[in-house]
Design a protein around this motif. Structure first.
Motif, PDB file in Angstrom:
ATOM      1  N   SER A  95       3.647   7.122   2.326  1.00 50.83           N
ATOM      2  CA  SER A  95       3.515   6.493   3.362  1.00 50.83           C
ATOM      3  C   SER A  95       3.556   5.038   2.296  1.00 50.83           C
ATOM      4  O   SER A  95       2.888   4.697   1.931  1.00 50.83           O
ATOM      5  CB  SER A  95       3.111   5.861   4.112  1.00 50.83           C
ATOM      6  OG  SER A  95       2.865   5.377   5.098  1.00 50.83           O
ATOM      7  N   ALA A  96       4.392   4.097   2.974  1.00 51.30           N
ATOM      8  CA  ALA A  96       4.652   2.886   1.710  1.00 51.30           C
ATOM      9  C   ALA A  96       4.914   1.666   2.438  1.00 51.30           C
ATOM     10  O   ALA A  96       5.778   1.820   3.709  1.00 51.30           O
ATOM     11  CB  ALA A  96       5.728   3.406   1.143  1.00 51.30           C
ATOM     12  N   LEU A  97       3.944   0.996   2.691  1.00 51.14           N
ATOM     13  CA  LEU A  97       3.639  -0.584   3.491  1.00 51.14           C
ATOM     14  C   LEU A  97       4.238  -1.768   2.631  1.00 51.14           C
ATOM     15  O   LEU A  97       3.823  -2.555   1.272  1.00 51.14           O
ATOM     16  CB  LEU A  97       2.604  -0.605   3.451  1.00 51.14           C
ATOM     17  CG  LEU A  97       2.729  -2.218   4.132  1.00 51.14           C
ATOM     18  CD1 LEU A  97       3.168  -2.372   5.618  1.00 51.14           C
ATOM     19  CD2 LEU A  97       0.583  -2.233   4.540  1.00 51.14           C
ATOM     20  N   VAL A  98       5.640  -2.595   2.376  1.00 52.81           N
ATOM     21  CA  VAL A  98       5.964  -3.363   2.454  1.00 52.81           C
ATOM     22  C   VAL A  98       5.927  -4.706   2.517  1.00 52.81           C
ATOM     23  O   VAL A  98       7.078  -4.840   3.916  1.00 52.81           O
ATOM     24  CB  VAL A  98       7.970  -2.833   1.770  1.00 52.81           C
ATOM     25  CG1 VAL A  98       8.762  -3.526   0.744  1.00 52.81           C
ATOM     26  CG2 VAL A  98       7.278  -1.753   1.108  1.00 52.81           C
ATOM     27  N   VAL A  99       6.254  -5.328   1.968  1.00 51.41           N
ATOM     28  CA  VAL A  99       6.431  -6.937   2.654  1.00 51.41           C
ATOM     29  C   VAL A  99       7.599  -7.414   2.070  1.00 51.41           C
ATOM     30  O   VAL A  99       7.899  -7.416   0.668  1.00 51.41           O
ATOM     31  CB  VAL A  99       5.220  -7.422   2.329  1.00 51.41           C
ATOM     32  CG1 VAL A  99       5.866  -9.382   2.661  1.00 51.41           C
ATOM     33  CG2 VAL A  99       4.326  -7.420   3.020  1.00 51.41           C
ATOM     34  N   ALA A 122       0.821  -1.403   0.349  1.00 49.54           N
ATOM     35  CA  ALA A 122       0.218  -0.040   0.339  1.00 49.54           C
ATOM     36  C   ALA A 122       0.600   1.095  -0.495  1.00 49.54           C
ATOM     37  O   ALA A 122       2.058   1.633   0.759  1.00 49.54           O
ATOM     38  CB  ALA A 122      -0.740   0.025   1.180  1.00 49.54           C
ATOM     39  N   ILE A 123       0.405   2.076  -0.532  1.00 49.03           N
ATOM     40  CA  ILE A 123       0.853   3.343  -0.460  1.00 49.03           C
ATOM     41  C   ILE A 123       0.331   4.610   0.160  1.00 49.03           C
ATOM     42  O   ILE A 123      -1.331   4.980  -0.634  1.00 49.03           O
ATOM     43  CB  ILE A 123       1.439   3.503  -1.793  1.00 49.03           C
ATOM     44  CG1 ILE A 123       2.823   2.925  -2.640  1.00 49.03           C
ATOM     45  CG2 ILE A 123       2.060   5.134  -1.835  1.00 49.03           C
ATOM     46  CD1 ILE A 123       3.303   3.331  -4.043  1.00 49.03           C
ATOM     47  N   ASN A 124       0.281   5.282   0.871  1.00 51.11           N
ATOM     48  CA  ASN A 124      -0.761   6.797   1.288  1.00 51.11           C
ATOM     49  C   ASN A 124       0.127   7.550   1.726  1.00 51.11           C
ATOM     50  O   ASN A 124       1.563   7.631   1.323  1.00 51.11           O
ATOM     51  CB  ASN A 124      -0.635   5.795   2.407  1.00 51.11           C
ATOM     52  CG  ASN A 124      -2.118   6.928   3.603  1.00 51.11           C
ATOM     53  OD1 ASN A 124      -2.869   7.543   2.748  1.00 51.11           O
ATOM     54  ND2 ASN A 124      -2.296   6.970   4.306  1.00 51.11           N
ATOM     55  N   SER A 180       8.499   8.909   2.405  1.00 52.39           N
ATOM     56  CA  SER A 180       9.324   9.840   2.166  1.00 52.39           C
ATOM     57  C   SER A 180       8.801  10.618   1.541  1.00 52.39           C
ATOM     58  O   SER A 180       7.255  10.624   1.323  1.00 52.39           O
ATOM     59  CB  SER A 180      10.630   9.050   2.020  1.00 52.39           C
ATOM     60  OG  SER A 180      11.845   9.677   1.103  1.00 52.39           O
ATOM     61  N   ARG A 181       9.418  12.128   0.968  1.00 45.32           N
ATOM     62  CA  ARG A 181       8.928  12.711   0.232  1.00 45.32           C
ATOM     63  C   ARG A 181       9.211  12.289  -1.340  1.00 45.32           C
ATOM     64  O   ARG A 181       7.312  13.101  -1.722  1.00 45.32           O
ATOM     65  CB  ARG A 181       9.810  13.855   0.047  1.00 45.32           C
ATOM     66  CG  ARG A 181       9.958  15.256   1.221  1.00 45.32           C
ATOM     67  CD  ARG A 181       8.607  15.507   1.412  1.00 45.32           C
ATOM     68  NE  ARG A 181       8.521  17.297   1.036  1.00 45.32           N
ATOM     69  CZ  ARG A 181       8.733  17.895   0.523  1.00 45.32           C
ATOM     70  NH1 ARG A 181       9.685  17.891   1.271  1.00 45.32           N
ATOM     71  NH2 ARG A 181       8.956  18.301  -0.212  1.00 45.32           N
TER      72      ARG A 181
END
Length: 170
Positions: free
Chosen positions: A31-35, A14-16, A50-51
């Motif tokens: 904001s990134a959620l990574v697996v 997900a990216i927010n 990050s920006r």
């Protein structure tokens, strides 16, 4: 001590986009959620901010590699037993599956299973559909899985005594 660099599987879940209101207007960051997994039974997750999107993904992937955990797998394709996990309002049920079933899972859980290297699993998520809660509930369930070898050692029995019921149930 030298660590060999293995090829990791990175899945962006997900990216927010987050907005901070400042004097001149709005300042956006991501904001990134990574697996991250090795496809052989190790998997981890993290979020980075990050920006730029690419920097957020990179930060999250580095954090996830540091927080990897090992999951016992049966025949290197599925989990050993059915298990439930929860985090917040998110609840997941993971069920072992026969060969050829494939990954039957929703978006966030599918990313975890693909990075982990699981080929056959049936899962259901109830409650929250928030990807952060789904990933954390999935990790809660995976951390509760135990191998027959571990259970046999804990009970002071042989592995065949622990797995004998499994053969008779089929």
């Amino acid at each position: 001590m030298s660590r060999e660099e293995t090829a990791y599987i990175e899945k962006l879940v997900a990216i927010n986009r987050v907005a901070k209101v400042v004097k001149g207007g709005k300042r956006f960051s991501f904001s990134a959620l990574v697996v991250v997994g090795d496809g052989k039974g190790r998997v981890g997750y993290a979020s980075g901010k990050s920006r730029e999107v690419s920097d957020a993904v990179k930060k999250a992937a580095e954090k996830a590699k540091k927080k990897m955990m090992r999951v016992p797998m049966r025949e290197s394709r599925t989990i050993h037993h059915d298990v439930m996990g929860r985090f917040g309002a998110g609840r997941v049920v993971l069920r072992t599956a026969v060969s050829g079933t494939g990954i039957i899972a929703g978006g966030a859980m599918r990313a975890v299973f693909e990075a982990l290297g699981i080929q056959d699993i049936v899962s259901k998520c109830t409650g929250s559909a928030n990807p952060h809660n789904m990933v954390r509930a999935t990790f809660d369930a995976l951390s509760a899985t135990m191998s027959p070898r571990y259970i046999a050692n804990k009970r002071g029995k042989r592995i065949s005594e622990v797995t004998s019921r499994r053969a008779s149930v089929k």
